[in-house]
Scaffold this active site. Structure first.
Site, PDB file in Angstrom:
ATOM      1  N   ASP A   1       0.842  -1.193   0.000  1.00  0.00           N
ATOM      2  CA  ASP A   1       0.000   0.000   0.000  1.00  0.00           C
ATOM      3  C   ASP A   1       0.883   1.251   0.000  1.00  0.00           C
ATOM      4  O   ASP A   1       1.944   1.276   0.638  1.00  0.00           O
ATOM      5  CB  ASP A   1      -0.892  -0.034   1.242  1.00  0.00           C
ATOM      6  CG  ASP A   1      -1.869   1.113   1.306  1.00  0.00           C
ATOM      7  OD1 ASP A   1      -2.652   1.254   0.362  1.00  0.00           O
ATOM      8  OD2 ASP A   1      -1.838   1.855   2.301  1.00  0.00           O
TER       9      ASP A   1
ATOM     10  N   GLU B   1       1.953   0.043  -4.984  1.00  0.00           N
ATOM     11  CA  GLU B   1       0.918   1.009  -5.355  1.00  0.00           C
ATOM     12  C   GLU B   1       1.602   2.319  -5.700  1.00  0.00           C
ATOM     13  O   GLU B   1       2.061   3.053  -4.833  1.00  0.00           O
ATOM     14  CB  GLU B   1      -0.072   1.221  -4.210  1.00  0.00           C
ATOM     15  CG  GLU B   1      -1.168   2.223  -4.583  1.00  0.00           C
ATOM     16  CD  GLU B   1      -2.053   2.629  -3.418  1.00  0.00           C
ATOM     17  OE1 GLU B   1      -3.131   3.196  -3.662  1.00  0.00           O
ATOM     18  OE2 GLU B   1      -1.649   2.406  -2.258  1.00  0.00           O
TER      19      GLU B   1
END
Length: 623
Positions: free
Chosen positions: A345, A374
């Protein structure tokens, strides 16, 4: 009068990113008043600064050439432009103003530079990933197993009894803030039960949104990195899921959230719900140095200013040991239970030393495992916190979520850009990314962070987070666009990713409406069959996985490209317009067979005139 086109081999050979130590030949065409000009190549790297290199002119002065050995430079991006001098005049030639590569432009002052991505591939991307298809699951919303025990309510939470309810926010009794505390009861056992369905979709990788214990349904506020949230199941259930998925040749990828934890966690323990001594409770906590306190306990750095998400100090040795290095680290623990990799993330908010340590330890622990990051922008030249970062240098991660490609997909499919611009933007990604990276991108269309793709394609958002439900002609157009986009996604280099429910026409606006439950029993079967047909075509045709990619037509509403591997060749033609279109396409073959309806088309003199219906795509096999 002056020209350099970084997309053509006569001006830049070889094309695109370069492995460290390889050479590249750059050429500039000069004519008219700039014939026989003095031409200097200006190169730049952030770490070493500027170098000015005289270019050699050919006999007639119409071309200037030089060769660069990347082994003489540092392992980072290399930038270049040209300086021309003649008869007391100086002019510059650099990248075009859109900075998309290809044909550049003349400038009277310092121009935008062209980019050369230099990388050193220490590890290869696992073949199982490159050759497969990803399916992203928001665990609470995929499948509620009827035999699972009832959810144990948490304070202020709402448990839906109706699977078809609309997701909503719950108002926190104390802060009055909207929080994600409504649950539908999807579980790991539920995912296990639907593995046959995923196999029918040719899914080879499941990417799970966070499944660790947390005080929200999205679980991006981790409370315990080493425990499955009891609402979803247990650590043993996860191990069984991985083992069962392996029987279907499916791998499991976990979502790692390490830039912050939850304030209600073992590590911070602001609410005192855990027996541990959290960083919020005492400066003597073993976790205190994981966090950045300006004034203990109430003033601390938090993710995007959200006080329930205290930022971690990823440089901290104890934190890196816990997450990465120690024998029982988070990374290793879940790999040992059966996970095949991680998606990180907000990877662009993590420091490079953390990312590279994570990547190398991952590969050392399980060489065939995977790391996805990400990153929302171009991953080769992302500027994060004022620092230029190349996440595709071969030392940092295997793949990233290909949001730039997603934006091109959507803007072209909805006719917000013409095919010419879409082609330029696609070529820019192709030029900047190492080839192995380009063929390994996580090519998503939908995600938990964006409105449902069908709603976007039907333009159902009218200034509201909760998109209006499409129906009638609007729904029909949106479905045709989604079919087009899926054809593009399944035939484009990279790894396609399906967000659960998109394949059956799920609609919804921004969070939380994009996280509604999979509509079991109410699927759009026509759309699902389309997905199954395309996923099967991709899986069963190696040319669509490994084949060379080349744009062969880009005009107004029509984009066409080929995939070629040895003697195999496929042609993809997309018409995103609401009117029929004609296209003359050059392709070296005598006959094309439509892979979607089995019709055949004759090719004369290596060119064919195609009539493409509105909002229609075609996939041809060259014979």
């Amino acid at each position: 009068m002056i020209i350099h086109n970084s997309h053509l081999s006569e001006f830049r050979e070889p094309f695109g990113a370069l492995e460290y130590g390889h050479a590249v030949t750059l050429s500039l065409g000069t004519a008219g008043i700039w014939q026989h000009a003095k031409v200097t190549l200006r190169v730049w790297q952030n770490s070493s600064g500027e170098a000015l290199i005289p270019m050699q002119s050919n006999a007639d002065g119409l071309a200037h050439t030089t060769t660069l050995d990347t082994g003489l430079y540092n392992l980072e991006l290399l930038w270049y432009y040209f300086i021309l001098e003649k008869d007391g005049q100086t002019i510059y030639y650099g990248n075009n103003q859109s900075k998309l590569g290809g044909i550049g432009a003349e400038y009277t002052s310092e121009p935008p530079s062209y980019q050369i991505t230099i990388y050193q591939s220490k590890y290869t991307v696992p073949a199982w990933f490159k050759q497969g298809i990803i399916y992203q699951i928001f665990p609470d919303r995929f499948y509620r197993n009827p035999t699972d025990t009832a959810i144990e309510p948490r304070p202020n939470c709402l448990v839906h009894t109706d699977w078809s309810d609309t997701p909503l926010y719950v108002l926190d009794a104390n802060s009055k803030e909207k929080i994600d505390l409504d649950y539908f009861g999807g579980t790991l056992k539920g995912i296990m039960k639907k593995l046959p369905y995923l196999q029918e979709l040719c899914v080879s990788t499941i990417y799970l949104n966070p499944i660790f214990e947390a005080s929200s349904n999205h679980r991006y506020n981790t409370a315990d990195y080493l425990k499955i949230d009891s609402i979803l199941g247990s650590n043993e259930d996860f191990e069984k899921l991985c083992a069962r998925a392996a029987e279907y040749d499916i791998k499991i990828i976990l979502d790692g959230v390490f830039s912050h934890t939850g304030s209600d966690s073992i590590y911070f323990n602001k609410d005192g719900n855990y027996p541990s001594l959290g960083a919020y409770q005492s400066t003597e906590s073993p976790y205190y140095n994981w966090f950045d306190f300006k004034q203990h306990p109430d003033e601390y750095s938090c993710w995007w200013g959200v006080p329930t998400l205290p930022n971690t100090n990823e440089h901290n040795t104890d934190f890196q040991n816990f997450v990465i290095n120690s024998p029982g680290s988070v990374l290793k623990y879940w790999l040992n239970l059966g996970a095949s990799g991680w998606r990180l993330d907000v990877a662009d908010e993590l420091p490079l030393d953390f990312l590279r340590n994570f990547y190398q330890t991952l590969k050392n622990t399980k060489p065939d495992s995977l790391l996805i990051g990400e990153v929302w922008e171009d991953a080769s030249n992302k500027i994060s916190y004022g620092e230029l970062r190349n996440y595709l240098d071969g030392q940092t991660m295997d793949s990233v979520m290909n949001y730039p490609l997603r934006e091109i997909f959507i803007r072209f499919t909805t006719q917000n850009i013409p095919a010419q611009q879409a082609a330029q933007e696609l070529l820019n990604i192709y030029e900047n990314y190492p080839r192995d990276s380009f063929y390994s991108m996580m090519n998503l269309v939908g995600s938990h962070d964006r409105p449902r793709i069908l709603s976007l394609l039907g333009q159902a958002l009218r200034g509201s987070k909760q998109a209006k439900m499409l129906s009638g002609n609007e729904l029909e157009v949106a479905i045709k666009r989604l079919q087009l986009l899926t054809l593009w996604q399944m035939t484009f280099p990279g790894v396609p990713c399906i967000y659960y429910g998109d394949e059956v026409g799920t609609q919804g606006g921004t969070d939380p409406y994009n996280r509604s439950c999979y509509p079991w029993g109410q699927e759009n079967t026509e759309l699902l069959n389309w997905f199954k047909k395309l996923t099967a075509l991709r899986t069963n045709n190696t040319v669509l996985i490994d084949g060379a990619w080349q744009i062969v037509y880009a005009q107004d509403s029509v984009l066409a490209y080929t995939r070629t591997l040895g003697e195999q060749c496929m042609l993809v033609v997309l018409n995103v317009g609401t009117q029929s279109a004609q296209a003359r396409i050059h392709i070296k073959t005598k006959q094309l067979t439509d892979m979607l309806d089995s019709t055949q088309h004759q090719v004369s003199d290596n060119q064919i005139y195609l009539h493409i219906e509105p909002l229609n795509g075609q996939l041809y096999k060259a014979l």
